[in-house]
Design an enzyme around this catalytic site. Sequence first.
Site: not given
Length: 923
Positions: A128, A694, A728
């Site tokens: 139970h 950069e 770049c």
Amino acid sequence: MLRRGSQALRRFSTGRVYFKNKLKLALIGQSLFGQEVYSHLRKEGHRVVGVFTVPDKDGKADPLALAAEKDGTPVFKLPKWRVKGKTIKEVAEAYRSVGAELNVLPFCTQFIPMDIIDSPKHGSIIYHPSILPRHRGASAINWTLIMGDKKAGFSVFWADDGLDTGPILLQRSCDVEPNDTVDALYNRFLFPEGIKAMVEAVQLIADGKAPRIPQPEEGATYEGIQKKENAEISWDQSAEVLHNWIRGHDKVPGAWTEINGQMVTFYGSTLLNSSVPPGEPLEIKGAKKPGLVTKNGLVLFGNDGKALTVRNLQFEDGKMIPASQYFSTGETSVVELTAEEVKVAETIKVIWAGILSNVPIIEDSTDFFKSGASSMDVARLVEEIRQKCGGLQLQNEDVYMATKFEGFIQKVVRKLRGEDQEVELVVDYISKEVNEIMVKMPYQCFINGQFTDADDGKTYDTINPTDGSTICKVSYASLADVDKAVAAAKDAFENGEWGRMNARERGRLMYRLADLLEENQEELATIEALDSGAVYTLALKTHIGMSVQTFRYFAGWCDKIQGSTIPINQARPNRNLTFTKKEPLGVCAIIIPWNYPLMMLAWKSAACLAAGNTLVLKPAQVTPLTALKFAELSVKAGFPKGVINIIPGSGGIAGQRLSEHPDIRKLGFTGSTPIGKQIMKSCAVSNLKKVSLELGGKSPLIIFNDCELDKAVRMGMGAVFFNKGENCIAAGRLFVEESIHDEFVTRVVEEIKKMKIGDPLDRSTDHGPQNHKAHLEKLLQYCETGVKEGATLVYGGRQVQRPGFFMEPTVFTDVEDYMYLAKEESFGPIMVISKFQNGDIDGVLQRANSTEYGLASGVFTRDINKAMYVSEKLEAGTVFINTYNKTDVAAPFGGVKQSGFGKDLGEEALNEYLKTKTVTLEY
């Protein structure tokens, strides 16, 4: 003969252990719990002489029946035990025929007559799920939580003619956690410990040591069974009472309320201890205050003003959704399976077929519950997957959230990958049919694994440079959005699966992401053409192609990042060992430019992720769309939430906040030198975060008269006009030896005239639009300045007369060292040519180096000695000899002087995102 205490013990080749004191058992009941108790009792040497269970349902046997039939144990499937209060004769005879000494009832929904209960020598024991005498009745677990008990547990008791009133044999208890549900409590404690306790109880009986402790009446309670009809939420209660009611019915029968005329069941309740997050109001019948649909779920309010959050909602048709998606109309992202995950899916398909035995073929559209499965089958499915899929622990709600096979597999795969199962990715797209494909573009911030509007709802237009039209509105990240993204990245690094993941698994995710980028390259290249004006054919090869290569390259590095052992002076007579470890930095910020939107993302983020960091990336304000598409693909690849965050917006707000944020340990930036200086200053003042920059360039290209002229012309044009000059490392100034100067210029102009300027999606186009209007205007001013200072405009210098931001490829000659054109970068399709005297190598080198920039450079000559001498003297991070623009993912890339410091690409890039720890020990 071995002995344990007073018991004789024998071991057999089967591995089963038999004790002297063993019993003949009748197992009465059902369910997966019953099956586990049955299996463990047999494993301990007890003989199960009969299993009495329920009949098959829809052609499917109960798990207990299946296990017993497989073992050859007699199985009796009884619809009922008695009629009109009397035991059915045939049932009683069948029961007594097995000769049981003890009845074991682990979980039983049928009424068992007392003559059966009392029939065996030792009677009957029952499991139970409460600490008796509290919570007698069939809904004991529910009431334990509904009543707010601090302790939960179970009892094994001797059956009598009362309702859960028999003497106690043993009990076990555990603490109730604040957000435990019925399922959570059952899975964590009641199920596993209950199985052990039932086996222990049987052995105590066999050994004659089982107690019979009468239940006290003090503290005894009995509550009725909870069913759907009496599980409706009563709203005039405190938040804690509401929380207990909801979790006390989770998963069965489910606490519900009425919303918009429909019964809606709530699951996954937690008390809200922090401030109420912003959300969209939702009217709820009977509630005095509307709920709030937030990114974390549905916030509900008690009559005490306090709040709770519900995670999932289930509708009348059985469909379950995350509560945060109540108002969502977005599409759910589909995870693409790896070969290993396909094998798992096949295993699960077999499990489904075993449960849904009435379904001839399990298809993607097969619905678990509409095919006849019950809540009991959910428990079986979860347990079988745990057993057969490497211990993968699903929750019952995972089944309810994805009832169709295809969706269930998606959920399982997400769980296998360590993702948060509570919220799936929902993407609101802007869709456009262009380039003969349907392009689907996310447009919101991507934070903590979810696309979301900016905190203040602000947006901006992103523009198609081909015609100046608006592509869509994009979320404009606020300071609050940046802080949320950083917090998500920090949590993912410190507490998430990413921080615990081994390096090889990290590499697997990156390989998978590279594959997805490649599989979606046409769509990505099309978006790049729309958003940045990139020529489609170039975007396929470079913008997207190199992005794929970059992720594959760094994926291979993940499990090869290692330190070294270092010999040091020994602390004699002891000895020492010193070694270094390479460790990730933590949360990294990445800010990228607009010329190569996806490729710049890949160059920095691939190294960052390979090193084990998490990141917050801000794309250029004018080109956010491929970064957001990348975020979607990262989820499909299986990256855990919070590892990758994308925040579109301005540099002045989002970018500045990233450079100042105290929880960011590294910032990688590609952009202009003035902005780079500001970022470096902010990074230093805030928390001295590591920086790699950069920045701008004015890359010199020296062309000697002994060069291969055809190649020099072709490569020289590429050095300037590649990607519309928005490059770049573009050759910002060409130095051409006097004797070939005029011929070189003539040939260049002839070739320019052959270039087709037009729609970047046209496969024959050579030259597309400049990235955005402000940049085009800056380039036109650059040309005007050159003419004013006396440079000769040989070709171009004007805007093309057509819609969009197109500029003619331009050639200037007679550029002297003092001129603006000789010193400053154009970042556009402008060739700046200066001649130098024949044979003046050192003179041209001095002129080439008389700039504060030092990103790249080049030389064309057939003389290898001259080439090597020039390469040594040029002050630049990269020198190209008889080629140009030849970058590769394995070759480090970065500048010197005011072109910045730090490297992208190659092994050196990893060091930008790692820290070295030295460890010295003495022994």
